[in-house]
Design a protein around this motif. Structure first.
Motif, mmCIF file in Angstrom:
data_model
loop_
_atom_site.group_PDB
_atom_site.id
_atom_site.type_symbol
_atom_site.label_atom_id
_atom_site.label_comp_id
_atom_site.label_asym_id
_atom_site.label_seq_id
_atom_site.Cartn_x
_atom_site.Cartn_y
_atom_site.Cartn_z
ATOM 1 N N SER A 37 0.709 -1.066 -0.058
ATOM 2 C CA SER A 37 0.060 -0.199 0.054
ATOM 3 C C SER A 37 0.768 1.145 -0.014
ATOM 4 O O SER A 37 0.422 2.341 -0.641
ATOM 5 C CB SER A 37 -0.862 0.053 1.143
ATOM 6 O OG SER A 37 -0.274 0.052 2.278
ATOM 7 N N GLU A 38 1.974 1.136 0.569
ATOM 8 C CA GLU A 38 3.045 2.199 0.573
ATOM 9 C C GLU A 38 3.437 2.524 -0.684
ATOM 10 O O GLU A 38 3.970 3.707 -1.011
ATOM 11 C CB GLU A 38 3.911 2.178 1.764
ATOM 12 C CG GLU A 38 3.775 2.200 3.142
ATOM 13 C CD GLU A 38 4.644 2.021 4.076
ATOM 14 O OE1 GLU A 38 5.760 1.658 3.575
ATOM 15 O OE2 GLU A 38 4.399 1.810 5.385
ATOM 16 N N THR A 39 3.674 1.771 -1.415
ATOM 17 C CA THR A 39 4.611 1.806 -2.794
ATOM 18 C C THR A 39 3.596 2.473 -3.947
ATOM 19 O O THR A 39 4.053 2.496 -5.107
ATOM 20 C CB THR A 39 5.235 0.467 -3.105
ATOM 21 O OG1 THR A 39 4.445 -0.586 -3.216
ATOM 22 C CG2 THR A 39 6.301 0.220 -2.129
ATOM 23 N N ASN A 40 2.430 2.388 -3.745
ATOM 24 C CA ASN A 40 1.592 2.657 -4.906
ATOM 25 C C ASN A 40 1.664 4.213 -5.415
ATOM 26 O O ASN A 40 1.393 4.493 -6.542
ATOM 27 C CB ASN A 40 0.032 2.562 -4.766
ATOM 28 C CG ASN A 40 -0.196 0.983 -4.520
ATOM 29 O OD1 ASN A 40 0.396 0.094 -5.277
ATOM 30 N ND2 ASN A 40 -1.253 0.657 -3.674
ATOM 31 N N ASN A 41 2.077 5.302 -4.492
ATOM 32 C CA ASN A 41 2.186 6.423 -4.760
ATOM 33 C C ASN A 41 3.318 7.294 -4.612
ATOM 34 O O ASN A 41 3.709 8.232 -3.944
ATOM 35 C CB ASN A 41 0.967 7.393 -4.037
ATOM 36 C CG ASN A 41 -0.274 6.735 -4.564
ATOM 37 O OD1 ASN A 41 -0.614 6.681 -5.441
ATOM 38 N ND2 ASN A 41 -1.146 6.610 -3.622
ATOM 39 N N GLU A 42 4.420 6.205 -4.928
ATOM 40 C CA GLU A 42 5.830 6.904 -4.733
ATOM 41 C C GLU A 42 6.584 7.978 -5.729
ATOM 42 O O GLU A 42 5.900 7.848 -6.900
ATOM 43 C CB GLU A 42 6.692 5.586 -4.885
ATOM 44 C CG GLU A 42 6.764 4.797 -3.665
ATOM 45 C CD GLU A 42 6.621 5.257 -2.219
ATOM 46 O OE1 GLU A 42 7.733 6.352 -2.027
ATOM 47 O OE2 GLU A 42 6.019 4.927 -1.453
ATOM 48 N N PRO A 43 7.079 8.977 -5.340
ATOM 49 C CA PRO A 43 7.672 9.935 -6.187
ATOM 50 C C PRO A 43 8.676 9.382 -7.380
ATOM 51 O O PRO A 43 9.161 8.357 -6.941
ATOM 52 C CB PRO A 43 8.322 10.842 -5.278
ATOM 53 C CG PRO A 43 8.565 10.101 -4.050
ATOM 54 C CD PRO A 43 7.587 9.069 -4.053
#
Length: 95
Positions: free
Chosen positions: A28-34
């Protein structure tokens, strides 16, 4: 099927395990990485750390980037994230 064979692609797929809460959290944390450039720019603050930590983080960063450019053929990126999460737990632990 191919019960005795291991497909390289299978090793790199993200497969949450039923009892692996860390993996689910990581996904869930890696879905919107810069973008990577922005991430690397943010790492310039490493010079604020003691030399031993600077060197360790720099080596780790290079190793991760080397695996990233090969599309993580030798290691599942979720395993890396799991160990990084464990390192965070070491820093935050009360002992």
């Amino acid at each position: 099927g191919n019960a005795g064979t291991t497909d390289t692609a299978d090793r790199t797929k993200v497969k949450p395990k039923k009892n692996d809460a860390i993996t689910s959290e990581v996904i869930s944390e890696t879905n919107n990485e810069p973008p990577i450039g922005e991430v690397l720019q943010n790492m310039k603050s490493l010079d604020e750390l003691p030399t031993d930590l600077q060197e360790a983080f720099e080596q780790l960063k290079v190793a991760i980037l080397n695996h990233k450019v090969t599309n993580f053929k030798e290691v599942d990126p979720q395993r890396i994230i799991h160990f990084l999460t464990t390192m965070k737990q070491i820093v935050l632990s009360s002992d």
